[in-house]
Every structure is written in C-alpha cells, then in structure tokens.
Scaffold this motif. Structure first.
Motif, short mmCIF file in Angstrom:
data_model
loop_
_atom_site.label_atom_id
_atom_site.label_comp_id
_atom_site.label_asym_id
_atom_site.label_seq_id
_atom_site.Cartn_x
_atom_site.Cartn_y
_atom_site.Cartn_z
N HIS A 157 11.27 14.45 -12.67
CA HIS A 157 10.37 15.54 -12.32
C HIS A 157 9.02 15.04 -11.78
CE1 HIS A 157 9.34 15.76 -16.93
NE2 HIS A 157 8.61 14.84 -16.35
N ILE A 158 9.04 13.84 -11.25
CA ILE A 158 7.85 13.37 -10.52
C ILE A 158 8.27 12.75 -9.21
CG2 ILE A 158 6.43 12.84 -12.56
CD1 ILE A 158 7.16 9.77 -11.48
N MET A 159 7.35 12.71 -8.31
CA MET A 159 7.39 11.82 -7.15
C MET A 159 5.97 11.35 -6.95
SD MET A 159 9.89 13.76 -4.44
CE MET A 159 9.05 15.32 -4.60
N MET A 160 5.82 10.26 -6.25
CA MET A 160 4.46 9.79 -5.96
C MET A 160 4.28 9.68 -4.46
SD MET A 160 3.55 7.26 -9.12
CE MET A 160 3.84 7.82 -10.81
N SER A 161 3.27 8.97 -4.02
CA SER A 161 2.91 9.04 -2.61
C SER A 161 4.05 8.53 -1.73
CB SER A 161 1.63 8.26 -2.34
OG SER A 161 1.76 6.93 -2.75
N ARG A 162 4.28 9.25 -0.67
CA ARG A 162 5.38 8.96 0.23
C ARG A 162 5.15 7.60 0.89
NH1 ARG A 162 8.18 13.81 3.36
NH2 ARG A 162 10.27 12.94 3.31
N GLY A 163 6.17 6.80 0.92
CA GLY A 163 6.07 5.48 1.51
C GLY A 163 5.84 4.39 0.48
N SER A 164 5.31 4.78 -0.68
CA SER A 164 5.00 3.76 -1.69
C SER A 164 6.25 3.19 -2.33
CB SER A 164 4.08 4.34 -2.76
OG SER A 164 4.70 5.42 -3.44
N ALA A 165 7.36 3.88 -2.19
CA ALA A 165 8.63 3.36 -2.73
C ALA A 165 9.67 3.19 -1.62
CB ALA A 165 9.16 4.27 -3.83
N GLY A 166 9.22 3.22 -0.38
CA GLY A 166 10.11 2.98 0.75
C GLY A 166 11.32 3.91 0.77
N GLU A 167 12.46 3.34 1.16
CA GLU A 167 13.68 4.13 1.28
C GLU A 167 14.18 4.64 -0.07
OE1 GLU A 167 15.26 5.31 4.02
OE2 GLU A 167 13.41 4.58 4.94
N LYS A 168 13.83 3.91 -1.13
CA LYS A 168 14.25 4.39 -2.46
C LYS A 168 13.64 5.77 -2.73
CE LYS A 168 12.53 0.78 -4.45
NZ LYS A 168 12.05 -0.20 -5.45
N GLY A 169 12.39 5.91 -2.39
CA GLY A 169 11.74 7.20 -2.60
C GLY A 169 12.38 8.29 -1.75
N GLU A 170 12.75 7.94 -0.53
CA GLU A 170 13.39 8.93 0.35
C GLU A 170 14.75 9.34 -0.20
OE1 GLU A 170 11.73 10.45 2.88
OE2 GLU A 170 10.13 9.25 2.00
N ARG A 171 15.48 8.36 -0.76
CA ARG A 171 16.79 8.71 -1.33
C ARG A 171 16.64 9.61 -2.56
NH1 ARG A 171 18.01 3.25 0.29
NH2 ARG A 171 17.55 2.42 -1.78
N VAL A 172 15.62 9.34 -3.34
CA VAL A 172 15.37 10.22 -4.49
C VAL A 172 15.04 11.64 -4.01
CG1 VAL A 172 13.71 10.73 -6.33
CG2 VAL A 172 14.68 8.43 -6.12
#
Lengths: 278, 92
Positions: free
Chosen positions: A12-27
């Motif tokens: 139930h969280i996300m953080m700033s876009r780009g800070s986790a690269g493609e992993k963040g995009e997949r989440v």
C-alpha cells in the motif's frame, strides 16, 4: 446470502517514480492489474484490511481490531494522495461490529476515521471514480504486543461467515489485505528486505494454506519480516475469508529503495487447494 | 507521564493539533519547548535522524511521520505523485 467474490492482497505504498527503476514500474502495473480485476468482479462492497500509520491512532489508547462505520470517509491526504470523499458502507460495517460481538470478538467502531495511504492508495487503485463503497478494517500492527496471526485469521473467518449468513442475497464482497511484505521501519535494519519471508507468505496463501501462517509468533515475524512485516496480519485475515482457495501472484519485487518487499496476489474462488479438495 | 510516551505524544500532536506542524516546521525549538523533555530528548528531536529519535524513545512508526514533519525534504523522496497522477487521469 452474500458472497465473497474475490480476495486480493497488495502493498500500500509507492515512492518517487524512477527511484526503483523497472521494479517500481512492474509493481505499479501489478497494482493496476489488481484494480482492474476487482472492478471486473463488480463488487457491491470492498473491505480493505489495513494498518493505521498514526494518523488516527496514537499510543494513548490501543485498539487491536477496528472497523470504520462512517457512510463517507475523508482521506487524511498523506503521501500526496487525493482527499476527495471515499464512499463507505455504514450498514455493512455496523452490522459486522454486532456480528463480531455476538461471536465474542471485540471490534472497535471507528467514527470520523480518516483513511491514510494504507487505505487511500488501494481505494484509488480499485476505483479511481470513488463509486464503490469501501469498508476500512484496521488491524493495529503498531501495538506491542501486536495481535497474534491466529486472531487475524479468526476475524477473517467471522467476516466470511457474516457475509454468507447475514448479508443480503447476491451481495458481492471483495476483501483486500494491504501492506507488507517484509520491511523494517525506524530501526537499524531499515532498508532490509527478506524475500524468503515474503515468498513464504505468498506461497502459503496462494496454495490455499494461509492458515499455516498462524503458527508464526509475532516475534518470528519481527525477526524475519520486520516491524512493517507485521502487516501480513492484513493478508492473513484476507486469506481466512476464502479458506482453501488457490490464488496467483500478480507481482513481487524486492525494492530496498522503497525499503519494502512489495507483493500482490489474487485469490480466486472456486480453485481449491489439494488439501481442501481432499 | 512516561518520558517515552511524551515523545510519542509530540509526534502525534503534530498531526492532530491544527497548525502545529506548520509552526513546528517554522520554529521546531519553540514548539518543543512547550513539552517537559529532557535535554537529550530535545536534542534528539531537533536532530530528527532515526537513530536520534530512537534514542529519545520514539516508537519506530511514529519516527516515520515525525521525520517527515522535521525534514519536509523527505517528502520529495517518498512522494508517489507521478503514479498518483496517472491513477487520477483514469477518472472518468
């Protein structure tokens, strides 16, 4: 009788876009997939099981299990989330308070509860248009000692029984457990992620065997999943609403940059585990 | 009052008492002076790092919201604004 038509769990969280690269995009893609799947189920009510991050609670008075009974919820607006009104389901939530009491399970009624990111982000993912009534169910993962996993399982059982025996015929309910998976907050290990712990949680639930997680003590969870890992209470309660049902992984990523093991699953009614089918 | 509870109370107050967080961000020492903290606790809360907050007795999860109030620049690191904007764009 009503019916639980789907169970899901998601971070139930996300953080700033780009800070986790493609992993963040997949989440993010996985979260949106969960939202889409829930909308296709056309629920009349969505119960979001989450934690409070001290925007409503404090340490003066501790409630282990609580439910927000307001007809409307005004989000707190933390993490830049929108503050427009989320519709509630007063009748559903109030009825469950009484049902739980009748089954010797104390459930605190929250009024004027202001959803933080733990509820608001999932609610936004599920229904950006704010049309679907949302019932926040809050498990206090910050109290010491935390509620035992077996108690979360019991409240999940009661929720399923309530829907199936009390609620109107054809009422469609989706249950979403949020938070987790492993993360350590405000302690020396902050930034650690334990994927073995995360996969153990995911694997048990999608195998239809979430109840086996109730053998874990809070100390075990704190050691292997961190203080934030106690949010698996929310996942376990969801699992108990669809016991024996198999599920699938929608997303999982280790994201130390977001200090969290990020997971999302769907539990699909009708697909029984081998043990339950036997 | 238990000294640790007082430290935790401050973190909660910042989000409960209207205007207090903004006042704290403008002049943290002034706001903290209203609470009967020890000198070590006061120094820890002014510094606002996680180890300092832990040493002052603050609950780990309250450290999260306190640190955002004490160091607003943290908001930029944890903001999911871009993702939220994308979700909001899906509204009909």
């Amino acid at each position: 009788m009503g019916q639980i038509v789907g169970g899901f769990a998601t971070a139930h969280i996300m953080m700033s876009r780009g800070s986790a690269g493609e992993k963040g995009e997949r989440v993010f893609a996985g979260m949106k997939d969960i939202g889409s799947r829930i909308r296709k189920l056309a629920p009349d009510v969505v119960v979001i099981i989450s934690s409070d991050h001290f925007y409503n609670y404090d340490l003066s008075f501790q409630a282990p299990f609580a439910i927000a009974t307001d007809a409307q919820h005004q989000p707190f607006g933390d993490m830049s989330l929108p503050t427009d009104i989320i519709p509630g389901a007063c009748d559903f939530a109030s009825g469950f308070v009484g049902f739980a009491a009748d089954h010797d399970a104390d459930l605190v009624r929250l009024q004027d509860y202001r959803p933080d990111h733990g509820v608001t982000l999932p609610a936004l993912i599920i229904d950006p248009d704010r049309r679907t009534p949302i019932v926040p169910f809050i498990i206090n993962t910050a109290m010491d000692p935390a509620p035992r996993l077996a108690r979360a399982w019991r409240y999940g059982q009661l929720l399923a029984e309530y829907v199936q025996t009390v609620r109107p015929a054809d009422e469609r309910v989706v249950v979403v457990g949020t938070g987790g998976l492993s993360h350590w907050l405000g302690v020396a290990e902050m930034g650690r992620v334990n994927s073995a712990f995360d996969h153990a949680v995911i694997d048990a639930i999608i195998a239809g065997d979430g109840q086996k997680l109730t053998s874990w003590t809070s100390d075990y969870v704190l050691e292997h999943g961190g203080n934030g890992g106690l949010e698996i209470l929310n996942w376990v309660m969801m699992s108990a609403t669809l016991p024996g049902q198999r599920g699938e992984v929608i997303y999982y990523e280790e994201i130390p940059e977001w200090v969290t093991g990020m997971g999302g699953i769907a539990v699909v009614p009708g697909e029984q585990s081998e043990e339950a089918a036997a | 009052m238990n000294p640790d509870h007082l430290v935790n109370r401050i973190a909660a107050d910042l989000y409960r008492i209207p205007g207090l967080k903004a006042e704290f961000q403008s002049d943290p020492a002034s706001v903290l002076s209203r609470y009967p903290l020890t000198e070590a606790q006061r120094d820890g809360l002014i510094e606002g790092s996680f180890p300092a907050l832990a040493a002052a007795g603050m609950h780990p999860l309250l450290q999260m919201i306190y640190s955002v109030a004490r160091h607003p620049e943290v908001n930029a690191q944890i903001s999911a604004q871009s993702y939220i904007d994308e979700l909001m764009a899906e509204r009909r």
